[in-house]
Scaffold this motif. Structure first.
Motif, PDB file in Angstrom:
ATOM      1  N   ALA A 203       0.889  -1.304   0.059  1.00 31.98           N
ATOM      2  CA  ALA A 203      -0.178  -0.018  -0.059  1.00 31.98           C
ATOM      3  C   ALA A 203       1.031   1.095   0.142  1.00 31.98           C
ATOM      4  O   ALA A 203       0.610   2.062  -0.791  1.00 31.98           O
ATOM      5  N   LYS A 204       1.984   1.206   0.874  1.00 29.49           N
ATOM      6  CA  LYS A 204       2.926   2.428   0.802  1.00 29.49           C
ATOM      7  C   LYS A 204       3.695   2.495  -0.454  1.00 29.49           C
ATOM      8  O   LYS A 204       3.934   3.631  -0.849  1.00 29.49           O
ATOM      9  N   ALA A 205       4.088   1.355  -0.914  1.00 27.24           N
ATOM     10  CA  ALA A 205       4.743   1.368  -2.204  1.00 27.24           C
ATOM     11  C   ALA A 205       3.623   2.007  -3.361  1.00 27.24           C
ATOM     12  O   ALA A 205       4.137   2.804  -4.338  1.00 27.24           O
ATOM     13  N   ALA A 206       2.499   1.612  -3.211  1.00 25.65           N
ATOM     14  CA  ALA A 206       1.461   2.134  -4.277  1.00 25.65           C
ATOM     15  C   ALA A 206       1.430   3.467  -4.495  1.00 25.65           C
ATOM     16  O   ALA A 206       1.466   4.299  -5.140  1.00 25.65           O
ATOM     17  N   VAL A 274      12.486  10.162   1.386  1.00 23.05           N
ATOM     18  CA  VAL A 274      13.001   9.101   0.527  1.00 23.05           C
ATOM     19  C   VAL A 274      11.722   8.251   0.405  1.00 23.05           C
ATOM     20  O   VAL A 274      10.776   7.950   0.903  1.00 23.05           O
ATOM     21  N   ALA A 275      11.772   7.799  -0.863  1.00 24.04           N
ATOM     22  CA  ALA A 275      10.797   6.929  -1.583  1.00 24.04           C
ATOM     23  C   ALA A 275      11.488   5.277  -1.565  1.00 24.04           C
ATOM     24  O   ALA A 275      11.099   4.391  -1.027  1.00 24.04           O
ATOM     25  N   ASP A 276      12.726   5.458  -2.161  1.00 21.60           N
ATOM     26  CA  ASP A 276      13.725   4.411  -2.212  1.00 21.60           C
ATOM     27  C   ASP A 276      14.926   4.811  -2.670  1.00 21.60           C
ATOM     28  O   ASP A 276      15.251   6.056  -2.968  1.00 21.60           O
ATOM     29  N   PRO A 277      16.090   4.021  -2.498  1.00 19.70           N
ATOM     30  CA  PRO A 277      17.423   4.597  -2.980  1.00 19.70           C
ATOM     31  C   PRO A 277      17.599   5.051  -4.401  1.00 19.70           C
ATOM     32  O   PRO A 277      18.663   5.612  -4.645  1.00 19.70           O
ATOM     33  N   ASN A 278      16.546   4.709  -5.214  1.00 22.23           N
ATOM     34  CA  ASN A 278      16.439   5.242  -6.598  1.00 22.23           C
ATOM     35  C   ASN A 278      15.639   6.665  -6.655  1.00 22.23           C
ATOM     36  O   ASN A 278      15.627   7.233  -7.746  1.00 22.23           O
ATOM     37  N   ALA A 377      14.291  21.280  -3.000  1.00 24.75           N
ATOM     38  CA  ALA A 377      14.344  19.681  -2.838  1.00 24.75           C
ATOM     39  C   ALA A 377      14.737  19.275  -4.254  1.00 24.75           C
ATOM     40  O   ALA A 377      14.348  19.546  -5.233  1.00 24.75           O
ATOM     41  N   VAL A 378      15.976  18.490  -4.335  1.00 28.04           N
ATOM     42  CA  VAL A 378      16.746  18.136  -5.377  1.00 28.04           C
ATOM     43  C   VAL A 378      16.307  16.574  -5.572  1.00 28.04           C
ATOM     44  O   VAL A 378      16.887  15.866  -4.631  1.00 28.04           O
ATOM     45  N   GLN A 379      15.974  16.052  -6.606  1.00 25.51           N
ATOM     46  CA  GLN A 379      15.623  14.610  -6.652  1.00 25.51           C
ATOM     47  C   GLN A 379      16.875  13.846  -6.995  1.00 25.51           C
ATOM     48  O   GLN A 379      17.479  14.434  -8.111  1.00 25.51           O
ATOM     49  N   CYS A 380      17.166  12.914  -6.437  1.00 25.16           N
ATOM     50  CA  CYS A 380      18.541  12.138  -6.550  1.00 25.16           C
ATOM     51  C   CYS A 380      18.020  10.659  -6.861  1.00 25.16           C
ATOM     52  O   CYS A 380      17.027   9.941  -6.273  1.00 25.16           O
ATOM     53  N   CYS A 381      19.331  10.047  -7.307  1.00 25.02           N
ATOM     54  CA  CYS A 381      19.420   8.375  -7.298  1.00 25.02           C
ATOM     55  C   CYS A 381      20.754   8.059  -7.057  1.00 25.02           C
ATOM     56  O   CYS A 381      21.576   8.539  -7.492  1.00 25.02           O
ATOM     57  N   ASP A 391      12.754  -5.341  -6.728  1.00 25.27           N
ATOM     58  CA  ASP A 391      12.485  -3.904  -6.285  1.00 25.27           C
ATOM     59  C   ASP A 391      13.054  -3.855  -4.776  1.00 25.27           C
ATOM     60  O   ASP A 391      13.347  -4.920  -4.249  1.00 25.27           O
ATOM     61  N   TRP A 392      13.156  -2.648  -4.674  1.00 28.19           N
ATOM     62  CA  TRP A 392      13.514  -2.457  -3.197  1.00 28.19           C
ATOM     63  C   TRP A 392      12.548  -2.647  -2.199  1.00 28.19           C
ATOM     64  O   TRP A 392      11.552  -2.515  -2.342  1.00 28.19           O
ATOM     65  N   THR A 393      12.991  -3.636  -1.117  1.00 26.50           N
ATOM     66  CA  THR A 393      12.223  -4.074   0.045  1.00 26.50           C
ATOM     67  C   THR A 393      12.079  -2.850   1.074  1.00 26.50           C
ATOM     68  O   THR A 393      12.503  -1.959   0.863  1.00 26.50           O
ATOM     69  N   GLU A 394      10.896  -3.126   1.737  1.00 21.06           N
ATOM     70  CA  GLU A 394      10.822  -2.345   2.904  1.00 21.06           C
ATOM     71  C   GLU A 394      11.907  -2.340   3.867  1.00 21.06           C
ATOM     72  O   GLU A 394      12.198  -1.034   4.171  1.00 21.06           O
ATOM     73  N   GLU A 395      12.335  -3.574   4.107  1.00 25.69           N
ATOM     74  CA  GLU A 395      13.670  -3.304   4.803  1.00 25.69           C
ATOM     75  C   GLU A 395      14.684  -2.509   4.405  1.00 25.69           C
ATOM     76  O   GLU A 395      15.463  -1.684   5.041  1.00 25.69           O
ATOM     77  N   ALA A 396      14.994  -2.501   3.036  1.00 25.89           N
ATOM     78  CA  ALA A 396      15.944  -1.879   2.382  1.00 25.89           C
ATOM     79  C   ALA A 396      15.723  -0.452   2.526  1.00 25.89           C
ATOM     80  O   ALA A 396      16.782   0.287   2.711  1.00 25.89           O
ATOM     81  N   VAL A 397      14.551   0.179   2.371  1.00 23.98           N
ATOM     82  CA  VAL A 397      14.055   1.445   2.375  1.00 23.98           C
ATOM     83  C   VAL A 397      14.097   2.038   3.817  1.00 23.98           C
ATOM     84  O   VAL A 397      15.077   3.074   3.789  1.00 23.98           O
ATOM     85  N   ASN A 398      13.772   1.269   4.766  1.00 30.49           N
ATOM     86  CA  ASN A 398      13.997   1.450   6.273  1.00 30.49           C
ATOM     87  C   ASN A 398      15.775   2.021   6.426  1.00 30.49           C
ATOM     88  O   ASN A 398      15.962   2.858   7.185  1.00 30.49           O
ATOM     89  N   PHE A 399      16.237   0.843   6.371  1.00 27.31           N
ATOM     90  CA  PHE A 399      17.820   0.774   6.380  1.00 27.31           C
ATOM     91  C   PHE A 399      18.471   2.059   5.803  1.00 27.31           C
ATOM     92  O   PHE A 399      19.248   2.796   6.150  1.00 27.31           O
ATOM     93  N   PHE A 400      18.037   2.329   4.377  1.00 31.19           N
ATOM     94  CA  PHE A 400      18.351   3.789   3.785  1.00 31.19           C
ATOM     95  C   PHE A 400      18.149   4.775   4.339  1.00 31.19           C
ATOM     96  O   PHE A 400      18.977   5.642   4.615  1.00 31.19           O
ATOM     97  N   GLU A 401      17.059   4.941   4.878  1.00 28.24           N
ATOM     98  CA  GLU A 401      16.503   6.039   5.639  1.00 28.24           C
ATOM     99  C   GLU A 401      17.292   6.198   6.892  1.00 28.24           C
ATOM    100  O   GLU A 401      17.699   7.447   7.454  1.00 28.24           O
ATOM    101  N   ASP A 402      17.787   5.214   7.666  1.00 27.55           N
ATOM    102  CA  ASP A 402      18.444   5.173   8.991  1.00 27.55           C
ATOM    103  C   ASP A 402      20.027   5.785   8.812  1.00 27.55           C
ATOM    104  O   ASP A 402      20.337   6.468   9.157  1.00 27.55           O
ATOM    105  N   ILE A 403      20.571   4.979   7.687  1.00 25.33           N
ATOM    106  CA  ILE A 403      21.978   5.304   7.485  1.00 25.33           C
ATOM    107  C   ILE A 403      21.945   6.502   6.502  1.00 25.33           C
ATOM    108  O   ILE A 403      23.269   7.312   6.745  1.00 25.33           O
ATOM    109  N   THR A 404      21.331   7.453   6.138  1.00 28.00           N
ATOM    110  CA  THR A 404      21.279   8.619   5.442  1.00 28.00           C
ATOM    111  C   THR A 404      20.658   9.499   6.463  1.00 28.00           C
ATOM    112  O   THR A 404      20.431  10.808   5.970  1.00 28.00           O
TER     113      THR A 404
END
Length: 457
Positions: A203-206, A274-278, A377-381, A391-404
């Motif tokens: 649902a969040k990804a949608a 963050v939406a995802d690392p991309n 706001a500058v969009q990045c990848c 695709d990026w998993t929820e765990e991957a997105v959460n981890f990316f948010e934490d380390i950034t």
């Protein structure tokens, strides 16, 4: 005393002594034989023992033996018996096994009682089948089977999932769970948690995908110009509440009004959304950060006046730039209308990159002078890596948010290594991110690979 023996006496005496010895030897030998017979009889008596055989259901054999034979060993020590299973390897694996107990009558009977009690207390093993959505199997199984192993260990069950491929993603898959009823119930609840997590993530990804689609559309709106605004000085008069939007003079584009990337190799940034690392957004740390704070203060000072508080304007269009109230801090921020659902506006906050729904009562059309400062706001990848999987998993997105340090306003170093454009000519910066806040520099892309969330692109 001198004794003279005749020849006859000497002969008799010489014959008598050996006979006496012979008689003595015979008597002693008979006694030894009797002792040996007594010992043999005693050994025969003590070697007599009771042997009891018990049929053990195949499903109870494992619990009866225990881990590395611990249960049987404990039972032997407790009763003083010897206990083992007969070699039934040639028989049906699902058939009952024969348990043999050896010991004295009292010991064997005690052991038999304990064995039968143990068998009766072993929970009945059941197998239950449930249906789960195929789209949730990845989360249930986990990376390299980690999740399903954890569920199995926690519930002490055996779980079987048919992993047939090339099936529609909108059907369910049968999962078999074997264990006691209590164990099965635990396993079902843990599996349902994973199914719920997958539904929430999808649902969040949608929503994120819909927001990205809207952001990638090049939407323009008229900028209403007021002659007395000195754009270069960003001068705003909060008390001039009589100002109103003037007729269209020129057009501003979301894609072209974003702050440009500096020319130096490394720049300091905040990751703001963050939406995802991309798909993530940063704010470049520069003098504009101070200008943005000033802008928010001026907008808040203006739109919090009674005049604007009581103003009602429900005539919004997709693409309009507006001021939106963030009730937690009672401040107003710049945003663009990306969608309209009744009285709810889907807003993209142009200085932070995040999105949200807001009631029309908390939105006002943005004055021209508030549009002078480029959107921050500058969009990045994230460059050089891609998701490990479809695709990026929820765990991957959460981890990316934490380390950034997303939205925590902690500085990272960013290096632009390229750009890419959407079909609407919106430029996305491809960057490396490095965390220099500790003694050792941390490359964000390498951290994603190290933790199994990404692989080299």
């Amino acid at each position: 005393m001198n004794i003279d023996l005749s020849l006859r006496s000497k002969v008799i005496l010489s014959l008598g002594v050996p006979a006496t010895c012979l008689l003595l030897y015979w008597l002693l030998r008979n006694r030894d034989e009797e002792d040996e017979q007594d010992e043999d009889q005693q050994r025969v008596t003590t070697s007599r023992q009771t042997v009891i055989e018990i049929k053990v259901p195949s499903k109870a054999v494992g619990p009866m033996i225990g881990r590395q034979g611990a249960n049987i060993k404990k039972l032997q020590e407790q009763t003083g018996t010897r206990i083992c299973f007969k070699d039934d390897s040639k028989h049906d694996p699902g058939a009952d096994r024969t348990l043999v107990i050896r010991g004295s009558t009292a010991q064997a009977q005690e052991a038999e009682l304990l064995v039968r009690r143990t068998i009766s207390e072993i929970p009945k093993v059941l197998t239950e089948e449930i249906q789960v959505p195929i789209k949730a199997l990845g989360r249930i199984i986990g990376r390299n089977g980690d999740s399903i192993r954890q569920i199995t260990r926690s519930s002490n069950t055996r779980i079987y999932i048919d992993r047939a491929r090339d099936e529609p993603r909108d059907i369910t898959k049968q999962v078999s769970i074997t264990g006691s009823q209590e164990q099965i119930d635990i396993a079902k609840s843990l599996i349902q948690e994973k199914v719920n997590e997958e539904e929430i993530f999808r649902a969040k990804a949608a929503v994120m995908a819909a927001n990205r689609e809207q952001r990638n559309k090049q939407v323009s709106r008229p900028v209403r110009h007021t002659d007395h605004v000195q754009a270069e000085k960003h001068s705003i008069d909060p008390d001039d509440i009589s100002k109103s939007p003037s007729p269209q003079q020129h057009v501003i584009s979301l894609a072209t009004h974003v702050k440009e990337w500096p020319k130096q190799e490394y720049v300091e940034v905040y990751v703001s959304s963050v939406a995802d690392p991309n798909h993530f957004w940063v704010q470049l740390i520069s003098s504009n950060a101070i200008h943005l704070d000033e802008l928010v203060q001026r907008m808040s000072s203006l739109y919090n006046t009674d005049h604007y508080k009581n103003m009602s304007d429900n005539q919004y269009n997709v693409g309009d730039f507006v001021a939106a109230l963030y009730e937690q801090d009672n401040s107003w921020y710049r945003a663009q209308v990306m969608g309209i659902e009744g009285r709810q506006l889907d807003l993209y906050f142009v200085d932070f990159g995040d999105s949200g729904y807001t009631d029309v009562n908390n939105v006002r059309l943005l004055r021209d002078d508030f549009l002078v400062l480029p959107f921050q706001a500058v969009q990045c990848c994230l460059g050089e890596v891609k998701a490990k999987g479809e695709d990026w998993t929820e765990e991957a997105v959460n981890f990316f948010e934490d380390i950034t340090y997303t939205a925590k306003w902690k500085v990272l170093m960013a290096k632009r290594i390229g750009t890419k454009s959407t079909q609407e000519n919106e430029v996305i910066q491809i960057v490396q991110l490095i965390d220099t806040n500790s003694d050792v520099d941390i490359h964000i892309a390498l951290e994603l690979i190290k933790h199994g969330f990404a692989e080299l692109a």
